[in-house]
Design a protein around this motif. Structure first.
Motif, short mmCIF file in Angstrom:
data_model
loop_
_atom_site.label_atom_id
_atom_site.label_comp_id
_atom_site.label_asym_id
_atom_site.label_seq_id
_atom_site.Cartn_x
_atom_site.Cartn_y
_atom_site.Cartn_z
N LYS B 142 0.89 -1.16 -0.34
CA LYS B 142 0.18 -0.13 0.40
C LYS B 142 0.77 1.24 0.17
O LYS B 142 2.15 1.26 0.94
CB LYS B 142 -0.80 0.04 1.59
N LEU B 143 0.09 2.10 -0.53
CA LEU B 143 0.70 3.80 -0.70
C LEU B 143 0.36 4.17 1.09
O LEU B 143 -0.72 4.92 1.12
CB LEU B 143 0.75 4.19 -1.52
N SER B 144 1.31 3.72 2.01
CA SER B 144 1.33 4.39 3.59
C SER B 144 1.10 5.56 3.94
O SER B 144 2.48 5.83 5.06
CB SER B 144 1.39 3.18 4.37
N ASN B 145 1.22 7.11 2.89
CA ASN B 145 1.30 7.37 2.91
C ASN B 145 1.01 9.02 3.87
O ASN B 145 -0.13 9.71 3.50
CB ASN B 145 1.68 8.81 2.30
N PHE B 146 0.40 8.57 4.90
CA PHE B 146 -0.44 9.01 6.62
C PHE B 146 0.36 10.02 7.05
O PHE B 146 0.05 11.62 6.75
CB PHE B 146 -0.55 8.02 7.83
N SER B 147 2.40 10.00 6.96
CA SER B 147 2.69 11.15 7.04
C SER B 147 2.66 12.69 7.13
O SER B 147 3.00 11.61 5.43
CB SER B 147 3.94 10.87 7.83
N GLU B 148 2.79 13.94 7.44
CA GLU B 148 3.02 14.58 6.29
C GLU B 148 3.99 15.03 5.49
O GLU B 148 4.46 15.44 4.28
CB GLU B 148 3.08 15.63 7.15
N ASP B 149 5.46 13.93 5.80
CA ASP B 149 6.52 13.54 5.47
C ASP B 149 6.78 13.56 3.56
O ASP B 149 7.55 13.60 2.77
CB ASP B 149 8.05 13.03 6.55
N THR B 150 5.38 12.01 3.86
CA THR B 150 5.76 11.68 2.59
C THR B 150 4.60 11.76 1.89
O THR B 150 4.09 11.47 1.28
CB THR B 150 4.90 10.44 3.04
N TRP B 151 3.52 13.49 2.15
CA TRP B 151 3.00 13.68 1.38
C TRP B 151 2.95 13.97 0.23
O TRP B 151 1.85 13.81 -1.21
CB TRP B 151 1.86 14.55 2.41
N SER B 152 4.54 14.63 -0.25
CA SER B 152 5.02 15.40 -1.82
C SER B 152 4.44 13.79 -2.43
O SER B 152 4.68 12.69 -2.21
CB SER B 152 6.07 15.55 -1.96
N LYS B 153 4.45 14.61 -4.29
CA LYS B 153 4.80 13.34 -5.18
C LYS B 153 5.75 12.56 -4.84
O LYS B 153 5.96 10.81 -4.81
CB LYS B 153 4.87 13.79 -6.25
N GLN B 154 6.93 13.14 -4.68
CA GLN B 154 8.41 12.62 -4.59
C GLN B 154 8.58 11.83 -3.22
O GLN B 154 8.58 10.54 -3.56
CB GLN B 154 9.43 13.47 -4.19
N ALA B 155 7.87 12.04 -2.62
CA ALA B 155 8.74 10.89 -1.41
C ALA B 155 7.40 9.86 -1.22
O ALA B 155 7.50 8.63 -0.89
CB ALA B 155 7.46 12.26 0.15
N LEU B 176 -2.34 -0.77 -3.08
CA LEU B 176 -4.01 0.38 -2.52
C LEU B 176 -3.53 1.72 -2.13
O LEU B 176 -2.03 1.82 -1.46
CB LEU B 176 -4.25 -0.66 -1.78
N LEU B 177 -4.42 2.15 -2.54
CA LEU B 177 -4.54 3.65 -1.54
C LEU B 177 -4.11 3.43 -0.25
O LEU B 177 -5.58 2.30 -0.21
CB LEU B 177 -5.97 4.74 -2.00
N HIS B 178 -4.19 3.19 0.37
CA HIS B 178 -4.11 3.10 2.16
C HIS B 178 -5.70 3.91 2.83
O HIS B 178 -4.77 4.71 2.98
CB HIS B 178 -2.68 2.72 3.04
N ASN B 179 -6.13 3.37 3.63
CA ASN B 179 -6.98 3.62 4.06
C ASN B 179 -7.55 4.62 4.12
O ASN B 179 -7.30 5.70 4.69
CB ASN B 179 -5.64 3.99 6.15
N ILE B 180 -8.09 5.13 2.96
CA ILE B 180 -8.91 6.56 2.96
C ILE B 180 -10.20 6.81 3.13
O ILE B 180 -10.83 5.60 3.80
CB ILE B 180 -9.03 5.86 0.65
N GLY B 181 -10.15 7.62 3.53
CA GLY B 181 -11.57 7.57 4.58
C GLY B 181 -11.56 8.26 5.88
O GLY B 181 -11.78 8.80 6.58
#
Lengths: 495, 469
Positions: B142-155, B176-181
């Motif tokens: 999954k793309l578990s980009n929960f943290s703000e540090d991982t919000w950028s496209k690059q991250a 998967l897009l992880h945990n949408i909602g």
């Protein structure tokens, strides 16, 4: 200055300890329980070496400040004495030590502890006397105030307060507490700390150390004009101002004299040269005092549960007859108390467990041999499996700390079936409420007629699994006397 | 009661009959086999067979996915616990054993995430799976980009690339897009849309580095509905939802933020999107049910575990691609394999049974008492309608304490117990019902009053024991 510090500390300890004894919410003991555990006699009985040593050191350094700060009975007497002084100033005077009485009572106390005459211990122990006064006299009022608040809370749909049962747990204990209060109030009002310096065995015990304390109230002979103002304001009557001497065995370092002296001739100072010797502190631990329950055997009067046959379709509530406590051949002591003799030897009847018990199981015993010590009965509730509060609060080691898990395997007694009262026989109805509520599954319902599966079922108790929690007795529909009654065990066992 | 007994007796006789036939047959055959029969029966209850796994076909790729998917979120650690409850390192040897055993028994779907097991799951999964041929398993991460540090496209791209590296693969089967909602639309837009990563992922799918693209959903239904409305644009290949016999109807009873699985699954079916199921056991709750429910389950199906009911339920709908279970211990794995080797779909009768269980688990039922008091007075002093009214009141207010994990449980519990003492004196509460049954014929609603009172009594007892007031 000394007086001010003493007053602040004393009020702090006194207020919190009183709250601990009053608490109806069952949460305060978590934070305030230590206040009971630092009391000297409970610590000695619990063999709490750390606390005893700390108190010894405290006394060897500062004198009997235990009596003026930590002991709630002492602080209470100071309160009464203060009221007395407001009516009449300079009311005290020097009096010599009443040695025979002090040491006689200390000796008596040690003998009583050793021989297990716990009524003497319970009556003389200062913290316990205070606990009884608060528990028996003040707490019912406090609980009623709480119930008033609960009523208000209910009106506004709040759950901040909830109602608790208020009932007379033991008349003899109430009488003893009231008598103690009257006597102490009178003594303190007239003569300050008479009780502490002539009766209280803990005071006498501490006085043995206080003589050698490092800090002491000292009279500066050069400054003293022998006016006697200090002696007239000494609650302990321990300043012999004519000879410029202080009886350090009775001085509780309250600081009143220092404040009164207008020549600054009295100071609370460390010794210049000191020699410390620590007298032996341990009290003899007794040989076993054998316990007998010698209550008369009263016949179990059979009173059937009420069962109204006529049914009204418009509702109504049947009268439920209050249960009465059965006379147990062997009293039930709470899990953690190990045995009747451990309870008898350690308990000083401070009533903290009785006040704390959220299920209204514990109440002071009226039996002379265990007078005012806690005993279990199940008319108001039963010893619930998730509750270990009494074991957490007990300061004397009479009820040792246990966990919930341990509790379910401690056998404090066993249930006895009283056929005559059992509803299937009296009302010819199926019941099984005891079996349904037994937390350890010790009760099985069996047919009365073993050859007829369809006959009514009555409880069969497996004594080996029963832990004596009283759930069966509590939920039994027969009243006033249940059809299943817990008989205590003298020695608790782990099953 | 009587009816149940009859059924049980009939079943028993049937089993006995069948058993004796088998025994007779084997006796006439060879002796050693007759001796083995009970042992075989025992073995069949604990050892999953090989080659019997139920598979579901992915309509897009036409690949067969095992109905049991291995969730790599509770991997074992060296101190014998599950990774997220322990600080010890993951027990790689044990993970390898579990994975080997799973593959041997037909499992081919492995679900992990960069967030699982304190971030160690992908690495351990990669080690275990790379010991097998790449075409013998499907990897979901999954793309578990929960943290703000991982919000950028690059991250986020970096996170994807790192997953490839940790898992030792050059493509991901299910991404998967992880945990949408979670966090609503705003959080979703921040994580996936505004940074352009969703478009990037669609590109990766075209390029073959992602074979199936989907999302996992918890929380705000708006996001779920929004993503499905974009199905024509994104062509979701699968969606991961929470489904079990509690969540089917009562998801919002457990947690007001949840949405019933019936809706989620229905929406996916409408669009022909396969469902991947998570939380088939509702965090273990459905494998550890109250004793009386466990007894009823065993009564219906004595030779399968309590948990098997939940797995059979979750796996029965045809639109389910795979059911994920986070298995820490070998016995979990074996038991789940047994449930799906092969799947015995739940019958209509089973479903209504589980429906009933679900109701009881969430204490869903209000008691149809309308306080007419025809039952009164109870000869033993119980205030029957008072007890029911209080229960119904709390139930209807949504303030019934159900699960110690539930938000506000402590407050609800306190309010229920204090409120009960306020409305019904203790000597008139449900624990004083002796089940004499004299009230029963008087109830116009045909409520089985003693049974309901005992249920409430047990419920109150559980509340009391669960914590201090």
């Amino acid at each position: 200055m000394l007086k001010r510090i003493r007053r602040v500390l004393a009020l702090f300890c006194f207020t919190l300890l009183t709250l601990l004894l009053l608490d109806v919410s069952g949460v305060l003991h978590h934070w305030l329980g230590w206040l009971a555990k630092v009391q000297l006699l409970p610590a000695l009985l619990a063999m709490n070496v750390g606390v005893v040593l700390a108190l010894c050191v405290l006394t060897l350094v500062f004198g009997r400040i235990y009596c003026s700060v930590i002991c709630p009975l002492g602080v209470m007497q100071d309160g009464f004495a203060w009221l007395g002084r407001r009516r009449k100033k300079n009311r005290y005077s020097w009096s010599p030590e009443k040695r025979w009485l002090r040491y006689g009572l200390l000796g008596g106390m040690i003998v009583a502890l050793a021989t297990g005459v716990n009524i003497v211990v319970a009556l003389l122990a200062p913290y316990s006397a205070y606990g009884r006064i608060v528990g028996s006299l003040v707490r019912p009022m406090y609980a009623r105030v709480n119930n008033g608040l609960a009523l208000l809370a209910e009106r506004v749909d709040s759950y901040a307060f909830y109602e608790v049962d208020v009932w007379l747990k033991s008349l003899p204990t109430l009488v003893v507490a009231a008598a103690t209060l009257v006597v102490l109030a009178w003594l303190a009002w007239r003569n300050g700390r008479t009780y502490c310096n002539t009766v209280c065995p803990v005071g006498t015990l501490l006085s043995l150390l206080a003589r050698f304390s490092w800090f002491k109230v000292r009279i500066d002979n050069d400054r003293c004009v022998t006016c006697g103002l200090c002696a007239k304001n000494c609650k302990a009557s321990c300043i012999d101002f004519k000879n410029h001497r202080v009886d350090y065995s009775r001085c509780v370092a309250c600081g009143d004299c220092i404040e009164k002296c207008n020549k600054q001739a009295i100071r609370y100072t460390p010794a210049m040269r000191h020699k410390v010797s620590c007298p032996s502190e341990t009290e003899a631990q007794s040989p076993d005092a054998s316990r007998r329950a010698f209550l008369a055997v009263s016949a179990l009067s059979a009173t059937a549960a009420l069962a109204q046959e006529g049914k009204k379709v418009d509702g109504g509530l049947a009268v439920v007859e209050q249960k009465v406590a059965p006379v147990r051949q062997t009293p039930v002591t709470p899990p953690g108390s190990l045995s009747a003799s451990n309870m008898a030897k350690h308990c000083t009847a401070c009533q903290l467990c009785v006040s704390t018990c959220p299920n209204d199981v514990l109440r002071p015993s009226s039996d002379l041999s265990t007078f005012m010590q806690p005993t279990s009965s199940f008319e108001h509730g039963f010893c619930r499996p998730e509750c270990v509060k009494c074991s957490e609060v007990c300061p004397t080691g009479a009820i040792r700390p246990i966990t919930r898990a341990e509790k379910t395997s401690i056998q404090a007694g066993h249930a006895v079936w009283i056929k005559k009262n059992c509803v299937p026989l009296t009302d010819e109805r199926e019941c099984g409420n005891c079996a349904r509520h037994c937390p350890v599954g010790a009760i099985t319902m069996v047919p009365i007629d073993e050859n007829d599966e369809n006959s009514l079922h009555v409880p069969a108790v497996n004594e080996a699994r029963c832990i004596g929690c009283g759930a069966c007795e509590h939920v039994c529909p027969a009243s006033p006397l249940s059809a299943i009654i817990v008989e205590g065990h003298e020695v608790h066992r782990t099953i | 009661m009587g009816k149940n007994n009859n059924i049980n007796r009939r079943r028993f006789l049937k089993l006995l009959g069948a058993g004796s036939v088998v025994t007779a047959a084997t006796f006439s055959g060879c002796k050693p086999k007759a001796m083995e029969a009970p042992e075989e029966e025992y073995k069949h209850q604990v050892e999953p067979p090989k080659g019997k796994m139920t598979y579901r076909r992915n309509p897009k790729t036409n690949e067969d996915v095992s109905l049991l998917g291995y969730g790599m979120m509770r991997l074992p650690t060296t101190d014998g616990a599950a990774a997220r409850e322990s600080d010890a390192p993951i027990d790689q040897e044990q993970v390898n054993r579990l994975v080997d055993y799973a593959i041997e028994h037909g499992v081919n779907y492995f679900d992990t995430s960069p967030a699982y097991c304190k971030g160690m799951s992908e690495h351990a999964t990669g080690i275990a799976l790379s010991r097998h041929p790449r075409n013998s398993y499907y990897i979901a991460t999954k793309l578990s980009n929960f943290s703000e540090d991982t919000w950028s496209k690059q991250a986020s791209i970096e996170m994807f690339n790192n997953s490839l590296k940790e898992l030792q693969v050059d493509y991901i089967d299910y991404y998967l897009l992880h945990n949408i909602g979670m966090g609503g639309m705003e959080f979703f837009e921040t994580r996936y849309e505004n940074n352009g990563i969703l478009d990037w992922l669609v590109e990766q799918r075209k390029a073959g580095r992602i074979r199936n693209l989907g999302f996992s959903y918890h929380g705000d239904i708006e996001v779920f509905d929004y993503l499905l409305s974009m199905h024509d644009e994104y062509h979701w290949d699968f969606v991961q939802i929470e489904l079990n016999y509690l969540d089917w109807h009562y998801a919002d009873e457990i947690n007001p933020r949840n949405v019933d699985a019936e809706y989620l699954y229905g929406e996916l079916q409408k669009r022909g999107i396969p469902s991947v199921i998570m939380e088939p056991l509702l965090g273990g709750r459905l494998s550890n049910v109250p004793q009386y429910i466990a007894a009823r389950m065993k009564g219906r199906d004595p030779e399968h575990s309590v948990a098997s009911w939940a797995f059979r339920y979750a796996g029965s709908p045809e639109g389910v691609l795979t059911v994920l279970s986070g298995m820490t211990y070998m016995e979990h794995l074996k038991d789940n394999l047994l449930s799906y080797s092969p799947l015995r779909p739940v019958s209509e009768d089973d479903k209504s049974f589980l429906e009933q269980v679900a109701k009881e688990l969430v204490n869903m039922e209000t008691i149809p008492c309308n306080d007419c008091k025809y039952c009164m007075p109870c000869p033993y002093g119980v205030d029957i309608p008072g007890i029911f009214v209080h229960y119904n009141k709390c139930k209807n207010a949504g303030s019934l304490p159900v699960d110690p994990e539930q938000e506000d449980y402590a407050r609800y519990r306190r309010e229920y117990l204090i409120g009960l003492d306020r409305s019904v004196p203790r000597i008139r509460q449900a624990n004083h019902c002796i089940a004499c049954g004299q009230c029963k014929p008087h109830c116009p609603q045909n409520i089985d009053i003693p049974r309901e009172l005992h249920q409430i009594d047990m419920y109150v007892e559980r509340l009391k024991q669960s914590r201090e007031l």
